[in-house]
Design an enzyme around this catalytic site. Structure first.
Site, PDB file in Angstrom:
ATOM      1  N   GLY A 171       0.803  -1.203   0.000  1.00 20.82           N
ATOM      2  CA  GLY A 171       0.000   0.000   0.000  1.00 20.82           C
ATOM      3  C   GLY A 171       0.846   1.267   0.000  1.00 20.82           C
ATOM      4  N   SER A 172       0.366   2.283   0.684  1.00 24.63           N
ATOM      5  CA  SER A 172       0.956   3.619   0.582  1.00 24.63           C
ATOM      6  C   SER A 172       2.351   3.739   1.179  1.00 24.63           C
ATOM      7  CB  SER A 172       0.029   4.645   1.230  1.00 24.63           C
ATOM      8  OG  SER A 172      -1.163   4.772   0.480  1.00 24.63           O
ATOM      9  N   THR A 173       2.804   2.749   1.942  1.00 21.31           N
ATOM     10  CA  THR A 173       4.193   2.829   2.396  1.00 21.31           C
ATOM     11  C   THR A 173       5.147   2.781   1.204  1.00 21.31           C
ATOM     12  OG1 THR A 173       4.110   0.436   2.806  1.00 21.31           O
ATOM     13  CG2 THR A 173       3.845   1.882   4.703  1.00 21.31           C
ATOM     14  N   PHE A 174       4.670   2.246   0.073  1.00 14.17           N
ATOM     15  CA  PHE A 174       5.496   2.216  -1.140  1.00 14.17           C
ATOM     16  C   PHE A 174       5.707   3.622  -1.708  1.00 14.17           C
ATOM     17  CE2 PHE A 174       6.693  -1.443  -4.055  1.00 14.17           C
ATOM     18  CZ  PHE A 174       7.133  -2.244  -3.010  1.00 14.17           C
ATOM     19  N   LYS A 175       4.872   4.569  -1.301  1.00 11.71           N
ATOM     20  CA  LYS A 175       5.053   5.948  -1.765  1.00 11.71           C
ATOM     21  C   LYS A 175       6.372   6.528  -1.268  1.00 11.71           C
ATOM     22  CE  LYS A 175       0.087   6.632  -2.118  1.00 11.71           C
ATOM     23  NZ  LYS A 175      -1.131   7.158  -1.494  1.00 11.71           N
TER      24      LYS A 175
END
Length: 573
Positions: free
Chosen positions: A294-298
């Protein structure tokens, strides 16, 4: 006639009269002779019988006992102690008794089993009956009994049962470090985790050569801190219960050395009684499970864009309208409906803005970056249980777009934490280790994957997200925490579900120059109360904050209340 003669005649006459006939003295003497012969014959028969019994007893006494091939206690089964970084014992060998039987000496099989069932109620009746009814000289009945069980079996008084002293692995912490330490089998051989790693490093060869005797093996020290390990397990357990998650996990990683200070995956198991260790939900999710983050990949997409030189931290991207691509529509979860700067894209976790930054770098550059930071290859570490990440067989633009915000590539939480450490520690990718490692040793094997300037900018964004973004609930006064949240929708029946989430959260402290990375996950958390949210900022942020609050003092990180805690962007130009 003399008196004796007269007396004899009267006695004979009386006897004869009583029997209705006359008895003479010669006839009586003949009968008496035959009686004596019978007595002598009876005595001879009895003597013969006793002689035969005595001879048999002598024969049995002189005969050698039947040889039974009992297993000998083998010193080669010894294992070294496993200790944490402070010398606390995590695993050690203890002596234990194992129950065996000699079937040929069992008098009554049914009675023997009935008595054993009073002590070992889970003993399989039919299997035990077959073993005890066989002609074998030796059969195992139960390995590694407790002292109490041994004492109770001895009190049964069943002939044909015996005990052999063996080595048993004992884990003082129970389930606290189960997934890291792993397991041994009944022969004390490592079959999982660090136990298997130790065998593969030469212990098995030493055992085979008989050189692994008790007292000759030095303890194996690990990088784990048992105190922090307990804190991590305790906080994850509470969060899992609070938000009714089906699973949870976390790791505390030294950002400067790559040492794993603590790692937990729930549900876990007790290695002292691992009856449920192979159940599917007991998987070590931190290293052997792959998930879309999820958004931790941002964090990685932003780091890639800044490090490429094609995007500046002051650049802005239009996130006012959804992106439509290949039949898909990309929206923001809490869209602002306007142009966003790079820091705003980060703290508002904009899918649209992040996708546009990835598009600037391009598909090939995007994949190359993720591969450079180790997110597309199988992680190298001491644990045998390490999964291989998954990615699209062919990267298209839609793949690059969705991967930019954490959908389309699945990695392990441990390698995600390792890559995050590289983004924050000055750009050095350091392989994770469960063994002690100095900072000098880490620098010798580290790979520079982004510039120090980019890393400083990412640290600024991390701190900024704690102050203004979704990581506010992870703030710990004095420890200057940096954060990034991630709330990934899980695939259910082939489609992403809005109601089923995999929440992730990355925290660093102190954010301006991180010593440690904390990465925690909750699988399918539910809202604590009806009408409330179950996003990562609500579920995982306070979890990470509690871990830092309790663990930081034990790790020697001193709180700092004397400086300005707001995010500060440092320029290396």
């Amino acid at each position: 006639m003399t008196l004796p003669g007269l007396w004899k005649m009267r006695r004979a006459a009386a006897v004869g009269a009583g029997n209705g006939g006359i008895v003479v003295e010669g006839s009586r003497k003949a009968v008496g002779g035959r009686g004596q012969s019978r007595v002598f014959m009876a005595m001879a028969v009895l003597f013969g019988i006793y002689a035969a019994i005595g001879g048999r007893l002598v024969q049995l006494g002189l005969a050698e006992d039947e040889v039974v091939n009992l297993p000998e206690s083998r010193p080669t089964a010894s294992r070294p102690d496993l200790v944490d970084r402070n010398g606390e014992v995590l695993a050690t060998d203890i002596k234990t008794a194992s129950l065996f039987a000699e079937p040929r000496r069992i008098v009554d099989v049914d009675e023997a089993i009935e008595k054993l069932l009073t002590v070992l109620p889970d003993l399989e009746y039919e299997q035990t009956y077959r073993r005890l009814s066989s002609d074998a000289g030796f059969v195992w009945l139960r390995r590694q009994l407790s002292p109490r069980q041994q004492s109770e079996i001895l009190a049964l008084g069943v002939p044909g049962l015996g005990f052999r002293t063996e080595k048993r692995r004992f884990y003082p912490g129970g389930s606290t470090v189960s997934h890291v330490l792993g397991l041994v089998d009944v022969d004390n051989k490592g079959i999982a985790g660090i136990e298997k790693y130790v065998d593969n490093q030469g212990l098995a060869d030493l055992q085979a050569l008989g050189l692994a005797a008790p007292g000759t093996l030095e303890p194996v020290q690990l990088s784990l801190d048992l105190r922090v390990q307990y804190i991590l397990q305790d906080e994850l357990t509470q969060a899992m219960e609070r938000f009714k998650a089906i699973a949870a996990g976390g790791v505390v990683l030294n950002a400067r050395t790559g040492e794993v200070v603590a790692m937990v995956s729930l549900p876990d198991y007790d290695p002292n009684n691992p009856y449920n260790a192979l159940e599917k939900d007991r998987l070590n999710r931190m290293s052997a499970g792959v998930f879309e983050m999820g958004s931790t990949f941002k964090l990685f997409t932003t780091s890639m864009a800044l490090d490429s030189g094609l995007v500046d931290i002051n650049d802005k991207f239009d996130a006012s309208r959804p992106l439509r691509m290949g039949g898909f529509t990309i929206r923001d979860f809490h869209g602002k409906g306007r142009v966003l700067s790079v820091p705003e894209i980060f703290i508002y976790s904009s899918n649209i803005g992040t996708a546009k930054m990835a598009d600037v770098v391009g598909i090939e550059g995007h994949r190359e970056f993720l591969k450079r930071i180790g997110l597309l290859d199988r992680m190298s570490t001491e644990l045998p249980e390490v999964a291989h990440p998954t990615e699209p067989s062919t990267w298209k633009k839609i793949n690059s777009v969705t991967i930019s915000f954490g959908h389309g590539v699945a990695t392990t939480p441990l390698q995600t934490a390792t890559a995050a450490a590289a983004m924050l520690n000055g750009g050095k990718l350091i392989p994770p280790t469960f063994l002690p490692r100095t900072e000098e040793e880490a620098n010798a094997i580290a790979e520079q994957v982004i510039s120090e300037e980019t890393s400083a900018q990412v640290r600024y964004l991390f701190r900024y997200n704690t102050e203004k973004g979704s990581g506010r609930r992870a703030e710990v006064p004095g420890y200057y925490v940096g954060t990034k949240t991630g709330t990934a929708e899980k695939v259910v029946n082939g489609r992403y579900s809005n109601d089923t989430r995999f929440n992730t959260f990355i925290a660093s402290f102190p954010a301006n120059n991180p010593d440690y990375i904390v990465f925690v996950v909750l699988d399918e958390p539910k809202p604590e109360k009806p009408g409330t949210s179950a996003t990562s900022g609500v579920t995982n942020a306070p979890l990470a904050g509690n871990i830092i609050r309790r663990a930081a003092p034990l790790l020697g990180v001193k709180p700092d209340f004397g400086h300005e805690s707001e995010a500060l962007l440092v320029s290396y130009q």
